[in-house]
Every structure is written in C-alpha cells, then in structure tokens.
Design a protein around this motif. Structure first.
Motif, PDB file in Angstrom:
ATOM      1  N   LYS A  17       0.840  -1.213   0.000  1.00 48.43           N
ATOM      2  CA  LYS A  17       0.000   0.000   0.000  1.00 48.43           C
ATOM      3  C   LYS A  17       0.869   1.254   0.000  1.00 48.43           C
ATOM      4  CE  LYS A  17      -4.384  -1.404   1.984  1.00 48.43           C
ATOM      5  NZ  LYS A  17      -5.231  -1.422   3.164  1.00 48.43           N
ATOM      6  N   ASP A  73      -9.989   1.944   3.980  1.00 47.13           N
ATOM      7  CA  ASP A  73     -10.653   0.751   4.498  1.00 47.13           C
ATOM      8  C   ASP A  73     -11.532   0.205   3.371  1.00 47.13           C
ATOM      9  OD1 ASP A  73     -10.869  -0.969   6.781  1.00 47.13           O
ATOM     10  OD2 ASP A  73     -12.951  -0.385   6.936  1.00 47.13           O
ATOM     11  N   SER A  74     -11.629  -1.111   3.284  1.00 44.81           N
ATOM     12  CA  SER A  74     -12.401  -1.693   2.192  1.00 44.81           C
ATOM     13  C   SER A  74     -12.969  -3.045   2.596  1.00 44.81           C
ATOM     14  CB  SER A  74     -11.516  -1.851   0.944  1.00 44.81           C
ATOM     15  OG  SER A  74     -10.418  -2.697   1.206  1.00 44.81           O
ATOM     16  N   GLY A  75     -13.862  -3.552   1.765  1.00 42.72           N
ATOM     17  CA  GLY A  75     -14.462  -4.855   2.032  1.00 42.72           C
ATOM     18  C   GLY A  75     -15.584  -5.129   1.051  1.00 42.72           C
ATOM     19  N   SER A  89     -14.825  -7.991   6.598  1.00 42.58           N
ATOM     20  CA  SER A  89     -14.381  -8.820   5.466  1.00 42.58           C
ATOM     21  C   SER A  89     -13.048  -9.515   5.717  1.00 42.58           C
ATOM     22  CB  SER A  89     -14.275  -7.957   4.204  1.00 42.58           C
ATOM     23  OG  SER A  89     -15.547  -7.493   3.832  1.00 42.58           O
ATOM     24  N   ALA A  90     -12.093  -8.806   6.303  1.00 42.26           N
ATOM     25  CA  ALA A  90     -10.751  -9.387   6.486  1.00 42.26           C
ATOM     26  C   ALA A  90     -10.743 -10.469   7.552  1.00 42.26           C
ATOM     27  CB  ALA A  90      -9.745  -8.289   6.829  1.00 42.26           C
ATOM     28  N   TYR A 122     -18.047  -4.463  -3.791  1.00 47.52           N
ATOM     29  CA  TYR A 122     -16.853  -4.072  -3.061  1.00 47.52           C
ATOM     30  C   TYR A 122     -16.955  -2.583  -2.762  1.00 47.52           C
ATOM     31  CZ  TYR A 122     -13.986  -8.218  -4.255  1.00 47.52           C
ATOM     32  OH  TYR A 122     -13.451  -9.482  -4.372  1.00 47.52           O
ATOM     33  N   PHE A 158      -6.941 -11.160  -5.088  1.00 50.65           N
ATOM     34  CA  PHE A 158      -6.817 -11.679  -3.719  1.00 50.65           C
ATOM     35  C   PHE A 158      -8.216 -11.691  -3.101  1.00 50.65           C
ATOM     36  CE2 PHE A 158      -7.409  -7.894  -1.005  1.00 50.65           C
ATOM     37  CZ  PHE A 158      -7.374  -6.888  -1.961  1.00 50.65           C
ATOM     38  N   GLY A 159      -8.275 -12.091  -1.852  1.00 46.02           N
ATOM     39  CA  GLY A 159      -9.534 -12.001  -1.102  1.00 46.02           C
ATOM     40  C   GLY A 159     -10.679 -12.727  -1.781  1.00 46.02           C
ATOM     41  N   TYR A 160     -11.754 -12.012  -2.018  1.00 42.97           N
ATOM     42  CA  TYR A 160     -12.982 -12.600  -2.547  1.00 42.97           C
ATOM     43  C   TYR A 160     -13.007 -12.611  -4.080  1.00 42.97           C
ATOM     44  CZ  TYR A 160     -14.403 -12.048   2.319  1.00 42.97           C
ATOM     45  OH  TYR A 160     -14.468 -12.136   3.691  1.00 42.97           O
ATOM     46  N   ASP A 161     -11.925 -12.174  -4.722  1.00 43.89           N
ATOM     47  CA  ASP A 161     -11.897 -12.035  -6.181  1.00 43.89           C
ATOM     48  C   ASP A 161     -12.269 -13.301  -6.963  1.00 43.89           C
ATOM     49  OD1 ASP A 161     -11.294  -9.383  -5.966  1.00 43.89           O
ATOM     50  OD2 ASP A 161      -9.160  -9.575  -6.435  1.00 43.89           O
ATOM     51  N   LYS A 181      -8.221  -4.491 -13.546  1.00 46.55           N
ATOM     52  CA  LYS A 181      -8.820  -4.343 -12.211  1.00 46.55           C
ATOM     53  C   LYS A 181      -8.449  -2.982 -11.628  1.00 46.55           C
ATOM     54  CE  LYS A 181      -8.970  -6.039  -7.485  1.00 46.55           C
ATOM     55  NZ  LYS A 181      -8.455  -6.897  -6.414  1.00 46.55           N
ATOM     56  N   HIS A 186     -13.148  -0.739  -6.948  1.00 49.09           N
ATOM     57  CA  HIS A 186     -13.602   0.158  -5.884  1.00 49.09           C
ATOM     58  C   HIS A 186     -12.437   1.028  -5.377  1.00 49.09           C
ATOM     59  CE1 HIS A 186     -11.986  -3.558  -4.484  1.00 49.09           C
ATOM     60  NE2 HIS A 186     -12.065  -3.260  -3.204  1.00 49.09           N
ATOM     61  N   ARG A 187     -11.236   0.427  -5.303  1.00 47.55           N
ATOM     62  CA  ARG A 187     -10.073   1.175  -4.822  1.00 47.55           C
ATOM     63  C   ARG A 187      -9.681   2.248  -5.840  1.00 47.55           C
ATOM     64  NH1 ARG A 187      -7.827  -3.048  -3.836  1.00 47.55           N
ATOM     65  NH2 ARG A 187      -8.800  -3.319  -1.823  1.00 47.55           N
TER      66      ARG A 187
HETATM   67  P1  IMP Z   1      -8.367  -3.815   3.987  1.00 45.72           P
HETATM   68  O1  IMP Z   1      -9.012  -2.611   3.419  1.00 45.72           O
HETATM   69  O2  IMP Z   1      -6.950  -3.984   3.515  1.00 45.72           O
HETATM   70  O3  IMP Z   1      -8.540  -3.912   5.475  1.00 45.72           O
HETATM   71  O4  IMP Z   1      -9.125  -5.081   3.345  1.00 45.72           O
HETATM   72  C1  IMP Z   1     -10.302  -5.571   3.874  1.00 45.72           C
HETATM   73  C2  IMP Z   1     -10.687  -6.914   3.280  1.00 45.72           C
HETATM   74  O5  IMP Z   1     -11.671  -6.720   2.276  1.00 45.72           O
HETATM   75  C3  IMP Z   1      -9.582  -7.712   2.601  1.00 45.72           C
HETATM   76  O6  IMP Z   1      -8.888  -8.522   3.517  1.00 45.72           O
HETATM   77  C4  IMP Z   1     -10.375  -8.572   1.640  1.00 45.72           C
HETATM   78  O7  IMP Z   1     -10.932  -9.660   2.324  1.00 45.72           O
HETATM   79  C5  IMP Z   1     -11.504  -7.645   1.236  1.00 45.72           C
HETATM   80  N1  IMP Z   1     -11.145  -6.892   0.022  1.00 45.72           N
HETATM   81  C6  IMP Z   1     -10.920  -5.561  -0.067  1.00 45.72           C
HETATM   82  N2  IMP Z   1     -10.620  -5.232  -1.338  1.00 45.72           N
HETATM   83  C7  IMP Z   1     -10.641  -6.390  -2.036  1.00 45.72           C
HETATM   84  C8  IMP Z   1     -10.397  -6.688  -3.416  1.00 45.72           C
HETATM   85  O8  IMP Z   1     -10.046  -5.831  -4.242  1.00 45.72           O
HETATM   86  N3  IMP Z   1     -10.518  -7.979  -3.759  1.00 45.72           N
HETATM   87  C9  IMP Z   1     -10.874  -8.946  -2.886  1.00 45.72           C
HETATM   88  N4  IMP Z   1     -11.094  -8.734  -1.598  1.00 45.72           N
HETATM   89  C10 IMP Z   1     -10.997  -7.436  -1.179  1.00 45.72           C
END
Ligand code: IMP
Length: 202
Positions: A17, A73-75, A89-90, A122, A158-161, A181, A186-187
């Motif tokens: 990041k 912050d994201s999810g 989400s995390a 997202y 990564f994550g839920y992708d 992507k 969303h980011r």
């Molecule tokens: P953080 O914003 O880094 O705390 O991420 C929060 C969580 O949201 C991550 O661990 C993932 O589970 C999910 N997440 C956020 N952005 C993405 C993405 O772009 N792809 C998949 N999962 C995401």
C-alpha cells in the motif's frame, strides 16, 4: 489551500500500500511515511462503516505522529447476507483468517441461494486528516457492483476475487488482468475521487 505538509503518515503497515500510494502522490510536494516508522500500532477497527474505520486509523496515526495522515478501508457487502461481511471482510472466518477461509465461509453461507439473489459490492473509502481533530476530512469513496458465483474461478487478485463477478462482465475479478482491475475497482474509484478532491484542496 494551506501550504502542503512535507510529510504525511500512511495509516497502514502494508509495504504494498505504501508503494502504491507513494507512486500516486509522487510530485505533490510531500513524502509518505509508514505508521510503523513512528512505532504506531494499528488501532482496533471498532467502527460500523468503512468511513468510520478509515477515520479511526487516520486520526490515530495523526494523533501519535503529530502529522497529517491518510488511511483506507475496504471490504465486500453481500445482499443475501444483509450486507455482511462488510467491515468484517478481512476477519469473516475469525481473527487472522486467511483469504481462502473467508471465501469458504462466504460460499457456504450462500449455498443454495438463487443466482439472481447473489448481488454484492466491493467498497473502499480513503480519508486524509490534516490533524487528529480535523473536522472536515478529505474523503474518496468507491463502489464496484457485482455478484457472487457458486465456486471459484481464476488465479489473480486476492480475497474474494475468485468468486466476485463485476456487473456487466462474465469473468471473476481473479480472471481479470491486474491492470484492468486497477482501472475499474472500488479502490481505483475511491482513489480517483480522493485525488480529484486532494488536488482541488478539498
Ligand atoms: P483492507 O481494506 O486492507 O482492510 O481489506 C479488507 C478486506 O476486504 C480484505 O482482507 C479482503 O478480504 C476484502 N477486500 C478488499 N478489497 C478487495 C479486493 O479488491 N478484492 C478482494 N477482496 C478485497
């Protein structure tokens, strides 16, 4: 706009990041520092929205460092689960859970749910505070609509992708090239809005 600060703290210890944000802010007259460089530990994310959590992180970093701070912050929100896992989400499958365990839990929770009722999105929020008590933080928000398939496809992201298909697409995000992507996510949307406001000086 007030004179640009010479240093801003990124309220994250994630090296990826820091690199991404440093590139985006290059040439804007200040350097970004990691909060771990100031010995700042991440605070508990006790907010009930992404914005609250981003502000908790940014204000904590600003308070301890005495410098302006940026946090994100994201999810993912799933309609059939009433918006869960959202801010959790995390750690959906528990504190410190892996991406795989979190997605397993999500897919299990959606087992048997009709394909038409699997809507999700997202979300990402990015904030900047000039100081811990800043009452008008600068905010950028992004939202990427889509749905959750039954199962996984693809190896990217990564994550839920592997199970998230953006609206208007047939590929999961794990099947979409990273460059694409990074333009649509969303980011990317949150950063675009944030940078536009940042450049205007709020
Ligand atoms: P953080 O914003 O880094 O705390 O991420 C929060 C969580 O949201 C991550 O661990 C993932 O589970 C999910 N997440 C956020 N952005 C993405 C993405 O772009 N792809 C998949 N999962 C995401």
């Amino acid at each position: 706009m007030a004179a640009a600060p010479s240093s801003v703290v990124l309220a994250s210890s994630n090296a990826g990041k820091l690199r991404e944000f440093s590139e985006l802010f290059a040439g804007r007259g200040f350097t970004l520092a990691r909060q771990s460089d100031f010995g700042i530990e991440p605070p508990p994310e006790t907010g009930s929205t992404f914005l609250e959590n981003a502000l908790i992180k940014a204000r904590n970093a600003a308070r301890i460092s005495g410098l302006p701070a940026i946090a994100d912050d994201s999810g993912i929100e799933v309609d059939a689960l009433g918006g869960a896992p959202g801010v959790h989400s995390a750690r959906f499958a528990g504190e410190g859970a892996s991406d795989e365990a979190n997605l397993d839990k999500l897919l299990s929770a959606l087992e048997g749910v009709d394909p038409l009722r699997r809507g999700a999105r997202y979300r990402c929020v990015i904030v900047y505070v000039a100081s811990a008590g800043d009452e008008s933080p600068l905010i950028g928000e992004g939202c990427w609509e889509g749905s959750i398939i039954a199962g996984r496809r693809g190896t990217g992201g990564f994550g839920y992708d592997p199970s998230f298909v953006p609206a208007g697409d047939t590929r999961t995000v794990a099947e979409i090239p990273a460059q694409e992507k990074n333009l649509k996510s969303h980011r990317a949307q949150a950063l675009g809005e944030f940078l536009a406001r940042f450049s205007r000086g709020r």
